[in-house]
Design a protein around this motif. Structure first.
Motif, mmCIF file in Angstrom:
data_model
loop_
_atom_site.group_PDB
_atom_site.id
_atom_site.type_symbol
_atom_site.label_atom_id
_atom_site.label_comp_id
_atom_site.label_asym_id
_atom_site.label_seq_id
_atom_site.Cartn_x
_atom_site.Cartn_y
_atom_site.Cartn_z
ATOM 1 N N LYS A 298 31.771 16.877 -29.152
ATOM 2 C CA LYS A 298 31.100 15.706 -28.583
ATOM 3 C C LYS A 298 30.856 14.648 -29.646
ATOM 4 O O LYS A 298 31.076 13.460 -29.429
ATOM 5 N N MET A 299 30.393 15.110 -30.801
ATOM 6 C CA MET A 299 30.057 14.182 -31.874
ATOM 7 C C MET A 299 31.290 13.457 -32.390
ATOM 8 O O MET A 299 31.291 12.237 -32.570
ATOM 9 N N LEU A 300 32.364 14.202 -32.623
ATOM 10 C CA LEU A 300 33.584 13.605 -33.168
ATOM 11 C C LEU A 300 34.228 12.644 -32.178
ATOM 12 O O LEU A 300 34.804 11.629 -32.570
ATOM 13 N N ALA A 301 34.115 12.961 -30.901
ATOM 14 C CA ALA A 301 34.682 12.083 -29.872
ATOM 15 C C ALA A 301 34.019 10.707 -29.908
ATOM 16 O O ALA A 301 34.657 9.680 -29.659
ATOM 17 N N LYS A 302 32.725 10.671 -30.269
ATOM 18 C CA LYS A 302 32.017 9.392 -30.375
ATOM 19 C C LYS A 302 32.235 8.739 -31.735
ATOM 20 O O LYS A 302 32.372 7.524 -31.840
ATOM 21 N N LEU A 303 32.268 9.568 -32.768
ATOM 22 C CA LEU A 303 32.337 9.048 -34.126
ATOM 23 C C LEU A 303 33.714 8.489 -34.464
ATOM 24 O O LEU A 303 33.837 7.453 -35.116
ATOM 25 N N ILE A 304 34.764 9.176 -34.028
ATOM 26 C CA ILE A 304 36.135 8.714 -34.291
ATOM 27 C C ILE A 304 36.870 8.589 -32.950
ATOM 28 O O ILE A 304 37.759 9.376 -32.625
ATOM 29 N N SER A 305 36.451 7.593 -32.206
ATOM 30 C CA SER A 305 36.937 7.432 -30.832
ATOM 31 C C SER A 305 38.434 7.158 -30.766
ATOM 32 O O SER A 305 39.051 7.330 -29.705
ATOM 33 N N HIS A 306 39.037 6.721 -31.894
ATOM 34 C CA HIS A 306 40.472 6.432 -31.889
ATOM 35 C C HIS A 306 41.308 7.714 -31.977
ATOM 36 O O HIS A 306 42.522 7.661 -31.839
ATOM 37 N N PHE A 307 40.662 8.876 -32.206
ATOM 38 C CA PHE A 307 41.385 10.147 -32.223
ATOM 39 C C PHE A 307 41.640 10.617 -30.790
ATOM 40 O O PHE A 307 40.799 10.450 -29.913
ATOM 41 N N THR A 308 42.819 11.231 -30.583
ATOM 42 C CA THR A 308 43.088 11.837 -29.284
ATOM 43 C C THR A 308 42.351 13.179 -29.196
ATOM 44 O O THR A 308 41.857 13.697 -30.200
ATOM 45 N N GLU A 309 42.287 13.746 -28.006
ATOM 46 C CA GLU A 309 41.609 15.029 -27.818
ATOM 47 C C GLU A 309 42.266 16.127 -28.646
ATOM 48 O O GLU A 309 41.586 16.978 -29.231
ATOM 49 N N LYS A 310 43.604 16.100 -28.731
ATOM 50 C CA LYS A 310 44.312 17.113 -29.523
ATOM 51 C C LYS A 310 44.006 16.955 -31.009
ATOM 52 O O LYS A 310 43.874 17.949 -31.729
ATOM 53 N N GLN A 311 43.892 15.724 -31.475
ATOM 54 C CA GLN A 311 43.566 15.495 -32.881
ATOM 55 C C GLN A 311 42.159 15.987 -33.210
ATOM 56 O O GLN A 311 41.921 16.560 -34.268
ATOM 57 N N VAL A 312 41.229 15.756 -32.285
ATOM 58 C CA VAL A 312 39.851 16.230 -32.474
ATOM 59 C C VAL A 312 39.826 17.754 -32.544
ATOM 60 O O VAL A 312 39.179 18.344 -33.405
ATOM 61 N N GLU A 313 40.540 18.407 -31.635
ATOM 62 C CA GLU A 313 40.580 19.875 -31.617
ATOM 63 C C GLU A 313 41.214 20.423 -32.897
ATOM 64 O O GLU A 313 40.758 21.431 -33.453
ATOM 65 N N ALA A 314 42.271 19.760 -33.380
ATOM 66 C CA ALA A 314 42.911 20.194 -34.627
ATOM 67 C C ALA A 314 41.954 20.032 -35.810
ATOM 68 O O ALA A 314 41.881 20.888 -36.698
ATOM 69 N N LEU A 315 41.190 18.948 -35.812
ATOM 70 C CA LEU A 315 40.221 18.699 -36.880
ATOM 71 C C LEU A 315 39.119 19.752 -36.861
ATOM 72 O O LEU A 315 38.699 20.253 -37.913
ATOM 73 N N ILE A 316 38.692 20.113 -35.671
ATOM 74 C CA ILE A 316 37.633 21.123 -35.532
ATOM 75 C C ILE A 316 38.109 22.469 -36.071
ATOM 76 O O ILE A 316 37.389 23.162 -36.788
ATOM 77 N N LYS A 317 39.336 22.847 -35.730
ATOM 78 C CA LYS A 317 39.882 24.115 -36.218
ATOM 79 C C LYS A 317 39.980 24.113 -37.735
ATOM 80 O O LYS A 317 39.751 25.133 -38.385
ATOM 81 N N LEU A 318 40.320 22.979 -38.308
ATOM 82 C CA LEU A 318 40.435 22.874 -39.754
ATOM 83 C C LEU A 318 39.072 23.022 -40.417
ATOM 84 O O LEU A 318 38.929 23.653 -41.462
ATOM 85 N N MET A 319 38.039 22.449 -39.805
ATOM 86 C CA MET A 319 36.690 22.522 -40.353
ATOM 87 C C MET A 319 36.117 23.932 -40.262
ATOM 88 O O MET A 319 35.410 24.385 -41.157
ATOM 89 N N ASP A 320 36.415 24.620 -39.181
ATOM 90 C CA ASP A 320 35.876 25.970 -38.988
ATOM 91 C C ASP A 320 36.732 26.957 -39.775
ATOM 92 O O ASP A 320 37.502 27.734 -39.229
ATOM 93 N N SER A 321 36.551 26.934 -41.099
ATOM 94 C CA SER A 321 37.429 27.698 -41.991
ATOM 95 C C SER A 321 37.300 29.209 -41.823
ATOM 96 O O SER A 321 38.241 29.952 -42.072
ATOM 97 N N ASP A 322 36.101 29.697 -41.402
ATOM 98 C CA ASP A 322 35.938 31.141 -41.248
ATOM 99 C C ASP A 322 36.016 31.585 -39.794
ATOM 100 O O ASP A 322 35.747 32.749 -39.479
ATOM 101 N N SER A 323 36.372 30.658 -38.907
ATOM 102 C CA SER A 323 36.606 30.962 -37.481
ATOM 103 C C SER A 323 35.429 31.658 -36.809
ATOM 104 O O SER A 323 35.611 32.541 -35.972
ATOM 105 N N ASP A 324 34.195 31.220 -37.159
ATOM 106 C CA ASP A 324 33.023 31.817 -36.521
ATOM 107 C C ASP A 324 32.461 30.949 -35.412
ATOM 108 O O ASP A 324 31.412 31.237 -34.846
ATOM 109 N N GLY A 325 33.162 29.835 -35.081
ATOM 110 C CA GLY A 325 32.712 28.974 -34.005
ATOM 111 C C GLY A 325 31.671 27.949 -34.424
ATOM 112 O O GLY A 325 31.137 27.230 -33.582
ATOM 113 N N ASN A 326 31.368 27.864 -35.727
ATOM 114 C CA ASN A 326 30.378 26.914 -36.232
ATOM 115 C C ASN A 326 30.897 26.241 -37.497
ATOM 116 O O ASN A 326 31.730 26.802 -38.206
ATOM 117 N N VAL A 327 30.364 25.064 -37.787
ATOM 118 C CA VAL A 327 30.722 24.341 -39.011
ATOM 119 C C VAL A 327 29.462 24.093 -39.820
ATOM 120 O O VAL A 327 28.458 23.599 -39.300
#
Length: 330
Positions: A298-327
Motif C-alpha cells: 500500500k505504501m509503495l503504491a502511493k510513494l512511487i505511483s509511477h511503478f506498475t503493480e509487478k514492479q512493486v511486487e518485485a521490489l517487495i520481494k527484493l526487500m524481504d531478504s529473509d522471506s519472513d513476510g516483513n521488512v
C-alpha cells in the motif's frame, strides 16, 4: 681556591646534563601516567556489541553488573541499565532459545522486537531502536581486538545522500528510491508532518487525543523519552481541551518547541533517505521496526505511483531478504 658562585666548566656541563636527564625522566613518567589513565578510562567505555559478536552478551546477561551490560537511553544520549525483564529477554535472544532461532529477529510481543545487524544487537519498540553494549574492560580479548574504541556521536554530514559500501540490500534500495527527488525542502518536511499527523489520527476527526499525540512524537523523533513526551503534551495542548489540531502542532513546533525537539525533527528528516524512513514509520503500526508485505505494498503504491503493480511486487520481494513476510526498514 674556588670563588663563591663559580663552577668549573666540566662540572657545570655535567650538572646541566643531569638536569636535562631528570626533566626527560619526569616527562616520560608523566606521559606514562597519562597513558595509563587514558587506558583505564578506555576500559571503562561502554562499547556497542556488533551483531556477529552477539554471543558476548550471553555472559553479560548472566552477570550484568560484573560485565557492565547497558542499553542506550531513551533519548539516545547515553547508556543505562536494562530492566530485569529486558535482560532476561535479551538472554533468550542471544542464546538462540527463541521461536524461529537462529533468525536475526524475534518478536517478543506486539510492538516489541529484538534483533541484530552489522551495527549491533538491539531492542526495537515505540518506533525507537536501542542498542546494547558492555564495558570494554570486561570484554573478551577477541572482542577488544575487533571492536573499535567508542567515538563521539556527530550529526550527519550535509549534502547528497551517498550509498555506503557496506550498506545492506534494503538500505541501498531505499536510497535508490530517493535519488531522483529534489533536495529536502521545508515543504517536504511539512508534508511528512501532515502525513504522520493523519496516520496518528485514528478516528479521522482532524484532531489528536493525548495518546495519539504521544504516538506522533515517537514517530517523528524516535530519540524522545517517555517523560519528555508527557511534558510536551501539556505544552502543545494550548487550549487545554485534551485535543490537538494540526495547526496547533505546527505552530508549537515553529514557535515554542524546545530546541531538542526541533533539532530532533530536523535530524529525523535531514536527507532523502530520512524522508523515506519517516514514511515507513507512518505505516509501522506497532512501532517494532517491521512492516508487513500488505502494508508495504500500500505504501509503495502511493510513494512511487509511477511503478506498475509487478514492479512493486518485485521490489517487495527484493526487500524481504529473509522471506519472513516483513521488512525491517530501519
Amino acid at each position: 681556591l674556588k670563588r663563591p658562585g663559580f663552577a668549573f666548566p666540566s662540572r657545570a656541563r655535567s650538572a646541566e646534563r643531569k638536569g636535562r636527564a631528570a626533566a626527560r625522566q619526569q616527562t616520560r613518567s608523566g606521559s606514562a601516567v597519562a597513558a595509563a589513565a587514558r587506558a583505564a578510562a578506555m576500559d571503562e567505555y561502554i562499547v556497542k556489541v556488533p551483531g556477529h559478536l552477539r554471543t558476548e552478551l550471553v555472559g553479560a546477561c548472566k552477570d550484568p553488573i560484573g560485565i557492565g551490560l547497558k542499553i542506550e537511553s531513551d533519548d539516545g544520549e547515553g547508556w543505562e541499565d536494562p530492566s530485569e525483564e529486558v535482560r532476561k529477554d535479551l538472554h533468550v535472544f542471544v542464546a538462540g532459545c527463541f521461536p524461529g532461532a537462529p533468525g536475526r529477529s524475534w518478536r517478543r510481543s506486539t510492538g516489541v522486537r529484538y534483533g541484530w545487524n552489522k551495527e549491533g544487537v538491539f531492542l526495537h519498540e515505540s518506533h525507537s531502536r536501542r542498542y546494547f553494549g558492555i564495558r570494554r574492560a570486561s570484554a573478551s580479548p577477541a572482542f577488544k581486538a575487533e571492536v573499535e574504541d567508542a567515538v563521539p556521536w556527530c550529526d550527519p554530514p550535509v549534502g547528497p545522500t551517498i550509498v555506503p559500501d557496506n550498506a545492506g540490500q534494503t538500505e541501498r534500495m531505499l536510497i535508490k528510491m530517493m535519488t531522483n527527488l529534489p533536495a529536502v525542502t521545508n515543504e517536504m518536511r511539512l508534508e511528512v508532518l501532515r502525513v504522520t499527523f493523519s496516520a496518528a489520527d485514528l478516528n479521522n476527526n482532524g484532531k489528536l487525543s493525548r495518546p495519539e499525540v504521544g504516538k506522533l512524537f515517537r514517530r517523528l523523533v524516535t530519540s524522545i523519552s517517555a517523560k519528555e513526551v508527557e511534558e510536551h503534551l501539556m505544552q502543545v495542548d494550548t487550549d487545554h481541551n485534551n485535543q490537538v489540531t494540526f495547526d496547533e502542532f505546527v505552530k508549537w513546533l515553529e514557535t515554542s518547541a524546545p530546541e531538542k525537539m526541533t533539532k530532533g525533527f530536523a535530524k529525523a528528516v535531514h536527507n532523502e533517505s530520512d524522508i523515506i524512513k519517516a514514511s515507513f514509520r507512518v505505516w509501522d503500526k506497532n512501532g517494532d521496526g517491521l512492516i508487513s508485505m500488505r502494508e508495504l505494498k500500500k505504501m509503495l503504491a502511493k510513494l512511487i505511483s509511477h511503478f506498475t503493480e509487478k514492479q512493486v511486487e518485485a521490489l517487495i520481494k527484493l526487500m524481504d531478504s529473509d522471506s519472513d513476510g516483513n521488512v525491517d526498514y530501519d
